[in-house]
Design an enzyme around this catalytic site. Structure first.
Site, PDB file in Angstrom:
ATOM      1  N   LYS A  69     -10.209 -14.273   0.480  1.00  0.00           N
ATOM      2  CA  LYS A  69      -8.934 -14.874   0.150  1.00  0.00           C
ATOM      3  C   LYS A  69      -7.845 -13.973   0.711  1.00  0.00           C
ATOM      4  CE  LYS A  69      -6.765 -16.495  -4.072  1.00  0.00           C
ATOM      5  NZ  LYS A  69      -6.990 -16.689  -5.497  1.00  0.00           N
ATOM      6  N   ASP A  86     -15.524 -10.290   2.151  1.00  0.00           N
ATOM      7  CA  ASP A  86     -14.192 -10.588   1.638  1.00  0.00           C
ATOM      8  C   ASP A  86     -13.135  -9.976   2.551  1.00  0.00           C
ATOM      9  OD1 ASP A  86     -15.169 -11.926  -0.475  1.00  0.00           O
ATOM     10  OD2 ASP A  86     -14.847 -10.337  -1.951  1.00  0.00           O
ATOM     11  N   MET A  90      -4.735  -6.115  -9.013  1.00  0.00           N
ATOM     12  CA  MET A  90      -4.072  -7.390  -8.697  1.00  0.00           C
ATOM     13  C   MET A  90      -2.743  -7.511  -9.467  1.00  0.00           C
ATOM     14  SD  MET A  90      -7.351  -9.931  -8.642  1.00  0.00           S
ATOM     15  CE  MET A  90      -8.236  -9.157  -9.975  1.00  0.00           C
TER      16      MET A  90
HETATM   17  C1  SAM Z   1     -10.076  -9.150  -6.382  1.00  0.00           C
HETATM   18  S1  SAM Z   1      -9.795  -7.508  -6.873  1.00  0.00           S
HETATM   19  C2  SAM Z   1     -11.322  -6.817  -6.359  1.00  0.00           C
HETATM   20  C3  SAM Z   1     -11.566  -5.432  -6.891  1.00  0.00           C
HETATM   21  C4  SAM Z   1     -12.781  -4.779  -6.281  1.00  0.00           C
HETATM   22  N1  SAM Z   1     -13.977  -5.488  -6.640  1.00  0.00           N
HETATM   23  C5  SAM Z   1     -12.906  -3.319  -6.690  1.00  0.00           C
HETATM   24  O1  SAM Z   1     -13.833  -2.954  -7.431  1.00  0.00           O
HETATM   25  O2  SAM Z   1     -12.087  -2.504  -6.225  1.00  0.00           O
HETATM   26  C6  SAM Z   1      -8.646  -6.975  -5.651  1.00  0.00           C
HETATM   27  C7  SAM Z   1      -7.746  -5.831  -6.127  1.00  0.00           C
HETATM   28  O3  SAM Z   1      -8.396  -4.581  -5.999  1.00  0.00           O
HETATM   29  C8  SAM Z   1      -7.432  -3.580  -5.774  1.00  0.00           C
HETATM   30  N2  SAM Z   1      -7.779  -2.866  -4.527  1.00  0.00           N
HETATM   31  C9  SAM Z   1      -8.855  -3.068  -3.770  1.00  0.00           C
HETATM   32  N3  SAM Z   1      -8.910  -2.184  -2.749  1.00  0.00           N
HETATM   33  C10 SAM Z   1      -7.832  -1.387  -2.887  1.00  0.00           C
HETATM   34  C11 SAM Z   1      -7.327  -0.263  -2.171  1.00  0.00           C
HETATM   35  N4  SAM Z   1      -7.941   0.239  -1.097  1.00  0.00           N
HETATM   36  N5  SAM Z   1      -6.192   0.319  -2.629  1.00  0.00           N
HETATM   37  C12 SAM Z   1      -5.547  -0.145  -3.707  1.00  0.00           C
HETATM   38  N6  SAM Z   1      -5.980  -1.209  -4.415  1.00  0.00           N
HETATM   39  C13 SAM Z   1      -7.105  -1.815  -4.023  1.00  0.00           C
HETATM   40  C14 SAM Z   1      -6.077  -4.261  -5.705  1.00  0.00           C
HETATM   41  O4  SAM Z   1      -5.513  -4.221  -7.015  1.00  0.00           O
HETATM   42  C15 SAM Z   1      -6.475  -5.664  -5.335  1.00  0.00           C
HETATM   43  O5  SAM Z   1      -5.487  -6.595  -5.708  1.00  0.00           O
END
Ligand code: SAM
Length: 263
Positions: free
Chosen positions: A73, A51, A184
């Site tokens: 995405k 991803d 998100m």
């Molecule tokens: C599609 S979701 C996937 C979440 C992922 N599976 C997880 O467990 O962290 C994507 C969201 O994860 C959060 N996110 C992922 N990595 C991040 C990071 N390093 N710092 C802050 N938010 C993060 C944000 O809210 C982002 O919009």
């Protein structure tokens, strides 16, 4: 070189099996937060489908000879159709490849892992989920915010802000949790915060936005339910970010005072 290769393979404790798909969590970004199993699977894989959120530091751990496909995405823009990802996973596994499907954070948290598992199971492809450190916990932790606190916060809800639009709130039913962690939620931040106020949460409840958690560019903005959207806009921080709402956010300030006192 060949000898070096043998040594690398010898040190692998969790090797990938042929014809199997591993749905692996890459953690929030810092490669130090990758599990040992994830590291071994990457090192022994033939193909990695990843991803957009997987950090470049983690991707650097994929050996150069391994087929690497970006299927993520980009914000609300271009992405590989989910059906095409299913097709690629099944085709690679049937060709006997050792396949890693690498997802940011933990694949089980807003990672569409359910759909991919259904497609693999329907095709008779063996698979395994390898959990990772989710940003839902890692982002607050990186900012010095525990999501529960003995006696002060005994429930936590992890929600998506993605489908937030007037009249249809992802916060319905969970707005009363002591701690709310919203993923998100950057785009709909103002809507989400006003829905929480409408649901009866005090506008002075502490709230934080943790952007790019565990990466060198990490930034945290602390405000209140009422002021967070303006504070985030003023600070100029953006996605990916995690929103934390609740008394636990005060703990960061308490920690700051302890650290300042110790200095
Ligand atoms: C599609 S979701 C996937 C979440 C992922 N599976 C997880 O467990 O962290 C994507 C969201 O994860 C959060 N996110 C992922 N990595 C991040 C990071 N390093 N710092 C802050 N938010 C993060 C944000 O809210 C982002 O919009």
């Amino acid at each position: 070189l060949a000898l070096q290769g043998i040594r690398v393979m010898d040190s692998i404790r969790w090797p990938a099996r042929r014809g199997t798909v591993y749905l692996v969590g890459a953690g929030p970004g810092d490669p130090g937060l990758l599990t040992l199993k994830a590291r071994d699977l990457l090192a022994s894989s033939d193909a990695v489908l990843h991803d957009q959120l997987v950090s470049k530091e983690v991707l650097a751990m994929v050996p150069r000879n391994v087929k690497r496909v970006a299927v993520g995405k980009i914000g609300h823009g271009r992405h590989t159709a989910q059906s095409e990802i299913h097709r690629m996973l099944v085709a690679l596994a049937r060709a006997g490849r050792r396949v890693v499907r690498l997802k940011g954070g933990c694949p089980t948290v807003f990672g569409r892992v359910g759909e991919e598992i259904e497609a693999l199971a329907a095709a008779g492809v063996p698979f395994e989920i390898v959990p990772g450190v989710s940003s839902a916990l890692a982002a607050p932790a990186a900012a010095g915010i525990p999501v529960t606190l003995r006696g002060r916060a005994t429930s936590v809800a992890i929600v998506t802000g993605h489908c937030a639009r007037p009249g249809r709130s992802p916060l319905e039913g969970v707005s009363g949790a002591d701690t709310l962690v919203v993923l998100m939620g950057t785009r709909a931040l103002a809507t989400l915060m006003s829905e929480l106020r409408a649901a009866g949460r005090d506008p002075d409840t502490p709230a934080a936005f943790v952007s790019r958690a565990t990466l060198p560019t990490e930034r945290t903005v602390v405000a209140t339910l009422g002021t967070l959207p303006a504070a985030v806009a003023e600070a100029g921080v953006g996605a990916p970010g995690v929103v934390v709402v609740g008394e636990v956010v005060r703990f960061r300030e308490e920690l700051g005072r302890v650290a300042a006192g110790a200095a």
